[in-house]
Design a protein around this motif. Structure first.
Motif, mmCIF file in Angstrom:
data_model
loop_
_atom_site.group_PDB
_atom_site.id
_atom_site.type_symbol
_atom_site.label_atom_id
_atom_site.label_comp_id
_atom_site.label_asym_id
_atom_site.label_seq_id
_atom_site.Cartn_x
_atom_site.Cartn_y
_atom_site.Cartn_z
ATOM 1 N N GLN A 1 43.611 36.393 22.440
ATOM 2 C CA GLN A 1 43.288 37.739 22.913
ATOM 3 C C GLN A 1 42.024 37.725 23.773
ATOM 4 O O GLN A 1 41.980 38.348 24.846
ATOM 5 C CB GLN A 1 43.090 38.681 21.732
ATOM 6 N N ARG A 2 41.011 37.010 23.310
ATOM 7 C CA ARG A 2 39.744 36.987 24.037
ATOM 8 C C ARG A 2 39.842 36.170 25.315
ATOM 9 O O ARG A 2 39.231 36.511 26.323
ATOM 10 C CB ARG A 2 38.654 36.432 23.113
ATOM 11 N N LEU A 3 40.615 35.108 25.272
ATOM 12 C CA LEU A 3 40.780 34.305 26.479
ATOM 13 C C LEU A 3 41.552 35.080 27.550
ATOM 14 O O LEU A 3 41.350 34.852 28.749
ATOM 15 C CB LEU A 3 41.508 33.005 26.143
ATOM 16 N N SER A 4 42.410 36.002 27.126
ATOM 17 C CA SER A 4 43.148 36.796 28.106
ATOM 18 C C SER A 4 42.209 37.693 28.914
ATOM 19 O O SER A 4 42.533 38.078 30.040
ATOM 20 C CB SER A 4 44.198 37.645 27.394
ATOM 21 N N ILE A 5 41.044 38.022 28.354
ATOM 22 C CA ILE A 5 40.069 38.807 29.114
ATOM 23 C C ILE A 5 39.600 38.022 30.330
ATOM 24 O O ILE A 5 39.487 38.570 31.440
ATOM 25 C CB ILE A 5 38.869 39.180 28.219
ATOM 26 N N VAL A 6 39.322 36.734 30.135
ATOM 27 C CA VAL A 6 38.870 35.896 31.246
ATOM 28 C C VAL A 6 39.947 35.782 32.315
ATOM 29 O O VAL A 6 39.683 35.906 33.519
ATOM 30 C CB VAL A 6 38.465 34.500 30.729
ATOM 31 N N VAL A 7 41.194 35.565 31.863
ATOM 32 C CA VAL A 7 42.305 35.472 32.818
ATOM 33 C C VAL A 7 42.483 36.790 33.562
ATOM 34 O O VAL A 7 42.739 36.814 34.777
ATOM 35 C CB VAL A 7 43.601 35.076 32.084
ATOM 36 N N MET A 8 42.331 37.906 32.862
ATOM 37 C CA MET A 8 42.468 39.220 33.496
ATOM 38 C C MET A 8 41.370 39.443 34.537
ATOM 39 O O MET A 8 41.648 39.906 35.661
ATOM 40 C CB MET A 8 42.411 40.310 32.427
ATOM 41 N N LEU A 9 40.127 39.128 34.207
ATOM 42 C CA LEU A 9 39.032 39.324 35.155
ATOM 43 C C LEU A 9 39.216 38.462 36.406
ATOM 44 O O LEU A 9 39.014 38.932 37.534
ATOM 45 C CB LEU A 9 37.698 38.993 34.477
ATOM 46 N N ALA A 10 39.603 37.202 36.200
ATOM 47 C CA ALA A 10 39.831 36.325 37.349
ATOM 48 C C ALA A 10 40.995 36.824 38.192
ATOM 49 O O ALA A 10 40.938 36.804 39.436
ATOM 50 C CB ALA A 10 40.088 34.899 36.869
ATOM 51 N N SER A 11 42.037 37.302 37.560
ATOM 52 C CA SER A 11 43.226 37.779 38.290
ATOM 53 C C SER A 11 42.912 39.050 39.074
ATOM 54 O O SER A 11 43.380 39.221 40.210
ATOM 55 C CB SER A 11 44.369 38.031 37.312
ATOM 56 N N VAL A 12 42.139 39.945 38.483
ATOM 57 C CA VAL A 12 41.762 41.172 39.197
ATOM 58 C C VAL A 12 40.911 40.849 40.415
ATOM 59 O O VAL A 12 41.080 41.439 41.497
ATOM 60 C CB VAL A 12 41.018 42.120 38.237
ATOM 61 N N ALA A 13 39.992 39.891 40.262
ATOM 62 C CA ALA A 13 39.169 39.486 41.402
ATOM 63 C C ALA A 13 40.028 38.896 42.511
ATOM 64 O O ALA A 13 39.810 39.167 43.701
ATOM 65 C CB ALA A 13 38.112 38.482 40.947
ATOM 66 N N ILE A 14 41.022 38.095 42.140
ATOM 67 C CA ILE A 14 41.918 37.507 43.150
ATOM 68 C C ILE A 14 42.770 38.591 43.814
ATOM 69 O O ILE A 14 42.974 38.578 45.031
ATOM 70 C CB ILE A 14 42.815 36.439 42.487
ATOM 71 N N TYR A 15 43.231 39.558 43.032
ATOM 72 C CA TYR A 15 44.115 40.598 43.564
ATOM 73 C C TYR A 15 43.399 41.472 44.597
ATOM 74 O O TYR A 15 43.949 41.777 45.669
ATOM 75 C CB TYR A 15 44.627 41.463 42.416
ATOM 76 N N PHE A 16 42.172 41.878 44.307
ATOM 77 C CA PHE A 16 41.486 42.818 45.188
ATOM 78 C C PHE A 16 40.614 42.132 46.239
ATOM 79 O O PHE A 16 40.462 42.662 47.345
ATOM 80 C CB PHE A 16 40.608 43.765 44.357
ATOM 81 N N TRP A 17 40.025 40.959 45.909
ATOM 82 C CA TRP A 17 39.048 40.372 46.818
ATOM 83 C C TRP A 17 39.374 38.937 47.245
ATOM 84 O O TRP A 17 38.875 38.480 48.261
ATOM 85 C CB TRP A 17 37.661 40.400 46.171
ATOM 86 N N GLY A 18 40.125 38.208 46.479
ATOM 87 C CA GLY A 18 40.495 36.858 46.859
ATOM 88 C C GLY A 18 39.655 35.790 46.177
ATOM 89 O O GLY A 18 38.810 36.067 45.320
ATOM 90 N N PHE A 19 39.888 34.543 46.589
ATOM 91 C CA PHE A 19 39.263 33.396 45.927
ATOM 92 C C PHE A 19 37.792 33.243 46.273
ATOM 93 O O PHE A 19 37.045 32.607 45.526
ATOM 94 C CB PHE A 19 40.013 32.110 46.282
ATOM 95 N N ARG A 20 37.353 33.772 47.403
ATOM 96 C CA ARG A 20 35.937 33.635 47.755
ATOM 97 C C ARG A 20 35.049 34.366 46.746
ATOM 98 O O ARG A 20 34.004 33.852 46.345
ATOM 99 C CB ARG A 20 35.690 34.162 49.176
ATOM 100 N N LEU A 21 35.464 35.552 46.357
ATOM 101 C CA LEU A 21 34.694 36.272 45.349
ATOM 102 C C LEU A 21 34.816 35.599 43.988
ATOM 103 O O LEU A 21 33.845 35.555 43.221
ATOM 104 C CB LEU A 21 35.170 37.719 45.260
ATOM 105 N N LEU A 22 35.993 35.077 43.683
ATOM 106 C CA LEU A 22 36.175 34.394 42.400
ATOM 107 C C LEU A 22 35.244 33.194 42.284
ATOM 108 O O LEU A 22 34.732 32.903 41.197
ATOM 109 C CB LEU A 22 37.631 33.955 42.256
#
Length: 323
Positions: free
Chosen positions: A96-117
């Motif tokens: 459950q807690r690790l899914s938070i990290v995956v969610m944050l990284a995925s949201v950053a990729i969705y809206f801003w891309g890999f440079r922000l990640l």
């Protein structure tokens, strides 16, 4: 201007509110574990450190080139939601807690891309280090550390010609003036895993804040070869500092247990409890932190040594003028 203002302020706030709603229960349980479990008490400071890093990097984050990766972001969000569902269904807090990290990284990729990640790599790493690992994995790490510390303690006591017997993580010795042997148990709290996790987190923070920084854009820029060397050194320096935290934590804890065993022979097993036990833990952790800082300092000195020690030919300037 209203559209730009909305994208700059309201969109991140809306995303944060949605994520807080989805993961409220998970974050609440995580905060309680940080408060109650001494092995992860450093997690209480991690949100503040992450907040300071984001504030420190606010200009770079605002200037990052936006290249949204919609499909990759959607796939990552889907994976994180599946992880959250599986963790809740299986009562597995780590998933459950690790899914938070995956969610944050995925949201950053969705809206801003890999440079922000890439700019968010350090905050995400710190958050991962603050997530308690499953107990079965924790025990797999802690017990070998207990055995290693007990072996080191026995070896140190034998150097001082102290009769000692070890059975697993339990040490039997005869203190001076005692009429029967006493036992010292290297329990989980003395395995060093607590200082290991805290020191690795400290190493990431130290490597980030003390790493080499590029000069201002308006200043003199280095050639491409030097720029490449600079970038490679910054990466390798951070990796070496973080990796060095592991043996430093293990060896300093073994030194603490060894010293406790030797002192127990002369002053009794009371030195393994109470104030001395707590005080020695703080002293050893400070020593480990100083060794970690010394590692970074040595790497910086080594990086400057070739440039400062490079011999210069006395005729070098004359040849340049002739050309």
């Amino acid at each position: 201007m209203s559209v730009a203002l909305q994208r700059k302020f309201y969109q991140p706030l809306a995303i944060a509110a949605a994520l807080a709603f989805v993961y409220f229960t998970v974050l609440l349980k995580l905060g309680r574990e940080w408060w109650s479990d001494e092995n992860y008490s450093h997690g209480l400071l991690v949100p503040f450190v992450i907040g300071y890093i984001l504030w420190h990097e606010r200009k770079r984050l605002a200037a990052a080139q936006i290249q949204p990766q919609v499909w990759l972001g959607v796939a990552g969000v889907s994976v994180s939601l599946v992880m959250l569902w599986a963790g809740v269904a299986g009562a597995e807090l780590f998933v459950q807690r690790l899914s938070i990290v995956v969610m944050l990284a995925s949201v950053a990729i969705y809206f801003w891309g890999f440079r922000l990640l890439r700019l968010l790599a350090v905050p995400l790493t710190l958050f991962i280090l603050a997530i308690p690992i499953p107990q079965i994995v924790f025990n797999k790490i802690a017990f070998p550390l207990q055995l290693f510390a007990s072996r080191c303690a026995v070896s140190a006591m034998q150097v001082f010609d102290i009769s000692v017997l070890r059975q697993g993580n339990v040490i039997e010795l005869m203190p001076l003036g005692a009429h029967e042997p006493k036992r010292l148990a290297v329990v989980e709290a003395c395995s060093g895993i607590r200082s290991l996790m805290t020191l690795v987190t400290l190493a990431v923070v130290y490597a980030y804040f003390t790493g080499p920084r590029r000069g201002p854009k308006g200043g003199h820029q280095s050639p491409h070869s030097k720029s490449s060397w600079f970038r490679n050194f910054a990466i390798w320096r951070a990796l070496i500092v973080v990796v060095a935290a592991v043996p430093i934590a293990i060896l300093t804890n073994a030194l603490r247990v060894s010293g406790t065993g030797v002192l127990a022979h002369y002053y009794g097993t009371r030195v393994a409890d109470g104030f001395f036990h707590t005080f020695s833990g703080w002293v050893i952790y400070i020593a480990a932190a100083l060794l970690l800082f010394a590692t970074g300092w040595a790497l910086d000195r080594f990086a400057r040594f070739p440039a400062s020690a490079k011999p210069v030919s006395p005729t070098h300037g004359v040849v340049l003028e002739a050309k």
